[in-house]
Design a protein around this motif. Structure first.
Motif, mmCIF file in Angstrom:
data_model
loop_
_atom_site.group_PDB
_atom_site.id
_atom_site.type_symbol
_atom_site.label_atom_id
_atom_site.label_comp_id
_atom_site.label_asym_id
_atom_site.label_seq_id
_atom_site.Cartn_x
_atom_site.Cartn_y
_atom_site.Cartn_z
ATOM 1 N N LEU A 18 0.617 -1.197 -0.006
ATOM 2 C CA LEU A 18 -0.065 -0.130 -0.065
ATOM 3 C C LEU A 18 1.079 1.268 -0.101
ATOM 4 O O LEU A 18 0.587 2.162 -0.631
ATOM 5 N N LEU A 19 1.984 1.093 0.699
ATOM 6 C CA LEU A 19 2.825 2.226 0.648
ATOM 7 C C LEU A 19 3.273 2.496 -0.510
ATOM 8 O O LEU A 19 3.446 3.775 -1.070
ATOM 9 N N PHE A 20 3.828 1.673 -1.285
ATOM 10 C CA PHE A 20 4.688 1.757 -2.580
ATOM 11 C C PHE A 20 3.703 1.938 -3.640
ATOM 12 O O PHE A 20 3.983 2.587 -4.612
ATOM 13 N N SER A 21 2.632 1.459 -3.758
ATOM 14 C CA SER A 21 1.660 1.570 -4.856
ATOM 15 C C SER A 21 0.611 2.572 -4.653
ATOM 16 O O SER A 21 -0.199 2.855 -5.705
ATOM 17 N N PHE A 22 0.366 2.830 -3.426
ATOM 18 C CA PHE A 22 -0.923 3.749 -3.437
ATOM 19 C C PHE A 22 -0.431 5.138 -2.809
ATOM 20 O O PHE A 22 -0.665 6.128 -3.594
ATOM 21 N N SER A 23 0.307 5.190 -1.620
ATOM 22 C CA SER A 23 0.409 6.491 -1.053
ATOM 23 C C SER A 23 1.622 7.162 -1.687
ATOM 24 O O SER A 23 1.754 8.489 -1.906
ATOM 25 N N MET A 24 2.734 6.716 -2.109
ATOM 26 C CA MET A 24 3.893 6.976 -2.693
ATOM 27 C C MET A 24 3.511 7.847 -4.049
ATOM 28 O O MET A 24 3.911 8.914 -3.989
ATOM 29 N N PRO A 25 2.579 7.268 -4.527
ATOM 30 C CA PRO A 25 2.388 7.890 -6.053
ATOM 31 C C PRO A 25 1.610 8.855 -5.755
ATOM 32 O O PRO A 25 1.692 10.010 -6.628
ATOM 33 N N LEU A 26 0.660 8.794 -4.779
ATOM 34 C CA LEU A 26 -0.018 10.128 -4.374
ATOM 35 C C LEU A 26 0.923 11.277 -4.076
ATOM 36 O O LEU A 26 0.579 12.316 -4.471
ATOM 37 N N LYS A 27 1.615 10.829 -3.239
ATOM 38 C CA LYS A 27 2.404 11.905 -2.628
ATOM 39 C C LYS A 27 3.539 12.594 -3.619
ATOM 40 O O LYS A 27 3.420 13.791 -3.728
ATOM 41 N N TYR A 28 3.893 11.787 -4.517
ATOM 42 C CA TYR A 28 5.050 12.506 -5.412
ATOM 43 C C TYR A 28 4.522 12.861 -6.846
ATOM 44 O O TYR A 28 4.930 13.679 -7.489
ATOM 45 N N TRP A 29 3.414 12.262 -7.426
ATOM 46 C CA TRP A 29 2.785 12.468 -8.458
ATOM 47 C C TRP A 29 1.571 13.819 -8.556
ATOM 48 O O TRP A 29 1.345 14.406 -9.194
ATOM 49 N N ALA A 30 0.805 13.724 -7.186
ATOM 50 C CA ALA A 30 -0.325 14.453 -7.207
ATOM 51 C C ALA A 30 -0.227 15.473 -5.849
ATOM 52 O O ALA A 30 -1.037 16.036 -5.700
ATOM 53 N N ASN A 31 0.900 15.343 -5.103
ATOM 54 C CA ASN A 31 1.011 16.258 -4.185
ATOM 55 C C ASN A 31 0.037 16.053 -3.035
ATOM 56 O O ASN A 31 -0.225 17.094 -2.393
ATOM 57 N N ILE A 32 -0.448 14.934 -2.873
ATOM 58 C CA ILE A 32 -1.234 14.368 -1.639
ATOM 59 C C ILE A 32 -0.634 14.004 -0.772
ATOM 60 O O ILE A 32 -0.259 12.549 -0.998
ATOM 61 N N THR A 33 -0.271 14.365 0.432
ATOM 62 C CA THR A 33 0.659 13.682 1.263
ATOM 63 C C THR A 33 -0.051 13.044 2.544
ATOM 64 O O THR A 33 0.684 12.227 3.240
ATOM 65 N N GLU A 34 -1.299 13.367 2.639
ATOM 66 C CA GLU A 34 -2.070 12.748 4.022
ATOM 67 C C GLU A 34 -2.134 11.484 4.012
ATOM 68 O O GLU A 34 -1.807 10.633 4.960
#
Length: 95
Positions: A18-34
């Motif tokens: 989940l960390l690598f496939s969901f939240s990391m892409p959101l953080k780095y590609w969409a600037n959604i850090t929560e």
């Protein structure tokens, strides 16, 4: 102890994916850090719990040092804990 260790391995693997496939892409590609913060906390807790349980499990079963290294490495590789569960832990549950 085996069932608890198996559960921790599966949960740690799921949180890692989940960390690598969901939240990391959101953080780095969409600037959604929560999501990264919360999933990161959960993964960190599960990783530490997995490491402690791996140590306790290996001491309880008197596992060889090479296999202890394998337990640690499984938590560092994607899908590693799933492979560990299928290849090594499930046969222990049957026997």
């Amino acid at each position: 102890m085996l069932k608890i260790f198996q559960l921790s391995a599966i949960l740690e693997g799921i949180s890692y994916l989940l960390l690598f496939s969901f939240s990391m892409p959101l953080k780095y590609w969409a600037n959604i850090t929560e999501p990264n913060v919360y999933i990161g906390y959960v993964h960190g807790f599960l990783f530490i719990a997995y490491m402690i349980l791996a140590l306790v499990f290996s001491m309880e079963r008197k596992i060889a040092p090479k296999k202890i290294v394998m337990l640690v490495l499984a938590s560092l590789l994607p899908f590693g804990t799933f492979y560990l569960d299928e290849k090594y832990l499930k046969p222990l549950a049957i026997s």
